[in-house]
Structure formats: C-alpha cells, structure tokens
Write a protein that holds these residues in place. Structure first.
Motif, PDB file in Angstrom:
ATOM      1  N   HIS A   1      -4.264  11.119   1.872  1.00  0.00           N
ATOM      2  CA  HIS A   1      -3.622  10.076   1.067  1.00  0.00           C
ATOM      3  C   HIS A   1      -2.822   9.110   1.943  1.00  0.00           C
ATOM      4  O   HIS A   1      -2.691   7.934   1.605  1.00  0.00           O
ATOM      5  CB  HIS A   1      -2.710  10.713   0.017  1.00  0.00           C
TER       6      HIS A   1
ATOM      7  N   ARG B   1       5.107   3.741  -2.780  1.00  0.00           N
ATOM      8  CA  ARG B   1       4.221   4.626  -3.524  1.00  0.00           C
ATOM      9  C   ARG B   1       4.706   6.071  -3.400  1.00  0.00           C
ATOM     10  O   ARG B   1       5.034   6.517  -2.303  1.00  0.00           O
ATOM     11  CB  ARG B   1       2.792   4.524  -2.984  1.00  0.00           C
TER      12      ARG B   1
ATOM     13  N   GLN C   1       3.402   9.889  -4.262  1.00  0.00           N
ATOM     14  CA  GLN C   1       2.185  10.626  -4.592  1.00  0.00           C
ATOM     15  C   GLN C   1       2.442  12.133  -4.546  1.00  0.00           C
ATOM     16  O   GLN C   1       2.897  12.651  -3.533  1.00  0.00           O
ATOM     17  CB  GLN C   1       1.074  10.282  -3.588  1.00  0.00           C
TER      18      GLN C   1
END
Length: 371
Positions: free
Chosen positions: A174, A312, A314
């Motif tokens: 990721h 972001r 995650q």
C-alpha cells in the motif's frame, strides 16, 4: 504468566496429544515442523482485546473459545492427502508447505479470489476455530491453503510468512504506489516504520526489496537494543521513542530524521493511541499512514488536516492468499533475511509466551517440532 493463563494454555495443549488425524477428502494433514508464537495467541489467552471504545472478550465468540490448540504461523511436511487430491499432481506426500491460516466462508467473491481477509465471515482461522500449530499435526480442510515452499526458503522462515510476513508485505504494497507517485515530483522519499520487533524487521526487509532505492527508511522503537538490531539490518537511521519523553520533543526529533520535515509514509506496527497520533503528526502532505498493530485504544486526529493535507489513513488486516504466494517467491529470489529467531520446544511454550509478553524476544519466538 498468570496462573489462570497457564491453566488455559495447558487445557488448550491437551488437544494436541491425540492420534494423528485422517485427511479430509478435499484437504490434507501436515506434520508441523515450526510454529510461530504471535501476539494474537497471547490476546486469546488473555481473553481480552481493547477496541478503544469497548473491550471485547475472545471467549464471547464460541469459535475462539479454549480449549483449542493455538497457533496460526505454521510450516511443515505433507503427511497425508485426501482421496480427491491424490491424483491431481499438485501436492504430494513429503512436500514442504506453509499454511495460509485465514479462512472465510470459502464461496464468496472474496474467497474465490484468495481474499479471505475481506470475507464477512472471517472470524475463523487456525488456532481460533480450527486447531492450530501448537501441535505435531494439523488438518488443512482446503488444499489451496497449503503453499509450496521453495527449496531456497528454510521452513523456519516459511512459518512466519503467512502472518507476520504477509501482513507487512501488504502494508508495504500500500505504501509503494504512494511513494512512486511522489517520486515523480521529488528526488527522494521517506518511510517511517514504528516498531523494531519481528514485524518491524520483516517490514524493513520487504521495503528494501520492493520500494525504490531512493527511499529513506527510518525505524522507531522504545528499545535501544531492538533499534541496534534494525540498524545492523540496514535501515538508514533509527529514533528512540523513550517512554518518558516529552511529546513535542520526540515528534520534532522524529521529523528531523525524515525528509523535508517529516515522512511520506508511515507503517505503524504498534498502533496504540500514542504511536498513531505521533505518526500522524510526522506525516507530510499527500502521505499515507498504514495502521497494522492491534495494541488497542483510540486516537485523536485533526479531521480537517486529513482533507487539507490530503493525508491517507489505511488499515491493514493481514494479506491475501495471492500475496502470500508473491511473498514466498520474493523471499526465495531476494534471499530475504528473517528476524533473529529464538527456538522453543512445545513443553517450553509457557516460558516462550512470557518472554514475548515482556518484549524480551529479539525478533521472533518459534516452536520447533523434532525437525
């Protein structure tokens, strides 16, 4: 270890002393060579996990209730094969395998593609609902869960890949596209790994193998000894997050280790209130924070800054069956070095778990079965 925990573990291990089971028609039986000791096993014995807003007990789910042999990090030798598999040419008795421990319903669109970790029925895995690897033999109901181990990968290394390995591989997977995108606009990128234990050292090795070479990798931990090991394993720098540090000072010191006053990506393998908030404060604009650990608690973030800085966040829960296959090939090809390993016999498991709980294992603790 508390007396109640010792009693629970002894009850669980009673199920290991049985006759060797027969293989199911579509599955197989694996003679265990190595079984890793994971923090999830300790949570099961403790019978409590802190979700921040509430605490839940493992025993509330009948699939997790002891006695059952714990252990979901397993590798070994195929001992017997079910009747429906004997002529398919894919697996044979004597093959070296690692076992993908995460099981879903087996029939949804996620499970069909090897993404059991996304299945809504994902609350059963080896050691939790299915007897696990603290035993000499384990029944594998579905053959696809047994992954062939290349000759170049030792079985003690292979046993860690279905959990610690594939989880950190998923985290780095990721991080990778974010760093590659940012490198189109800048000369270098930076990654902060929070935690220098077994997962941290796997994360470091995998990041070094798959991320662009101009990625600066820093590791943070509360242990100077573990940071010294990480430095020996090739990270670019380390930062000590002392338990008695002043928060503003440690954030400033951490940012200085990065590039341009912070980090493009963070992988938090602890994921406590303190580490997650600290990681967020060290994250640069357009960066990604990957949350992996299950330490527990709740965090406070500035919600407007997530939008204004395009940050972001995650969450990562293990990895897919296909990712495990990719990782197995990567370890074989790149000859990735595992964390330091400390071996225990099954009758030493109480001592091993105590050492893991106290943070005294420099790497990973592994049960060894007469190899």
């Amino acid at each position: 270890m508390k007396k109640a925990e010792i009693v629970k573990l002894r009850e669980a291990l009673k199920v290991c002393i049985t006759d060797i089971p027969d293989p199911p028609r579509h599955g197989l039986v694996v003679k265990i060579s190595y079984s890793g000791i994971c923090h999830s096993d300790i949570l099961q014995l403790k019978d409590e996990v802190d979700f921040g807003f509430e605490k839940k007990r493992y025993s509330a789910n009948p699939k997790y209730k002891l006695p059952i042999s714990p252990g979901h990090e397993m590798s070994g030798i195929v001992h017997s094969i079910g009747s429906d598999l004997q002529n398919n040419g894919k697996l044979k008795i004597g093959d070296r395998v690692a076992i993908y421990p995460w099981r879903g319903c087996g029939s949804c669109r996620f499970c069909d593609q090897g993404n059991c970790n996304f299945c809504s029925v994902r609350d059963t895995c080896y050691g939790f609902g299915i007897p696990g690897g603290y035993a000499s033999h384990v029944v594998v109901p579905e053959a696809r869960s047994a992954i062939l181990v290349p000759d170049a990968v030792p079985l003690d290394v292979a046993c860690m890949l279905p959990c610690a390995g594939v989880t950190t591989y998923n985290a780095v997977s990721h991080v990778k596209p974010v760093i590659e995108t940012l490198l189109k606009f800048q000369d270098k990128a930076s990654l902060l790994i929070v935690g220098a234990g077994g997962l941290g050292l796997w994360c470091l090795q995998i990041a070094q193998a798959v991320l662009p070479s101009n990625t600066k990798i820093i590791i943070a931990d509360i242990s100077e000894e573990k940071l010294a090991t990480a430095k020996l394993r090739g990270c670019d720098d380390t930062v000590l997050w002392s338990r008695d540090c002043v928060e503003d000072d440690v954030v400033a010191a951490t940012k200085e280790k990065g590039l341009r006053g912070g980090f493009d990506a963070v992988v938090d393998l602890v994921n406590s209130k303190i580490t997650s908030e600290r990681a967020f404060n060290c994250l640069l604009t357009s960066g990604i924070q990957v949350m992996v650990g299950l330490f527990g608690g709740a965090a406070n973030f500035s919600l407007p800054m997530i939008a204004l800085d395009s940050k972001r966040i995650q969450g990562i829960h293990v990895g897919s069956l296909n990712q495990l296959k990719e990782l197995m090939e990567l370890v074989a090809e790149k000859k990735l070095t595992p964390p330091p390993l400390q071996y225990f016999d099954l009758d030493e498991v109480n001592d091993a778990i105590d050492l893991v709980k106290q943070g005294k294992i420099r790497g990973r603790a592994i049960l060894k079965f007469g190899v």
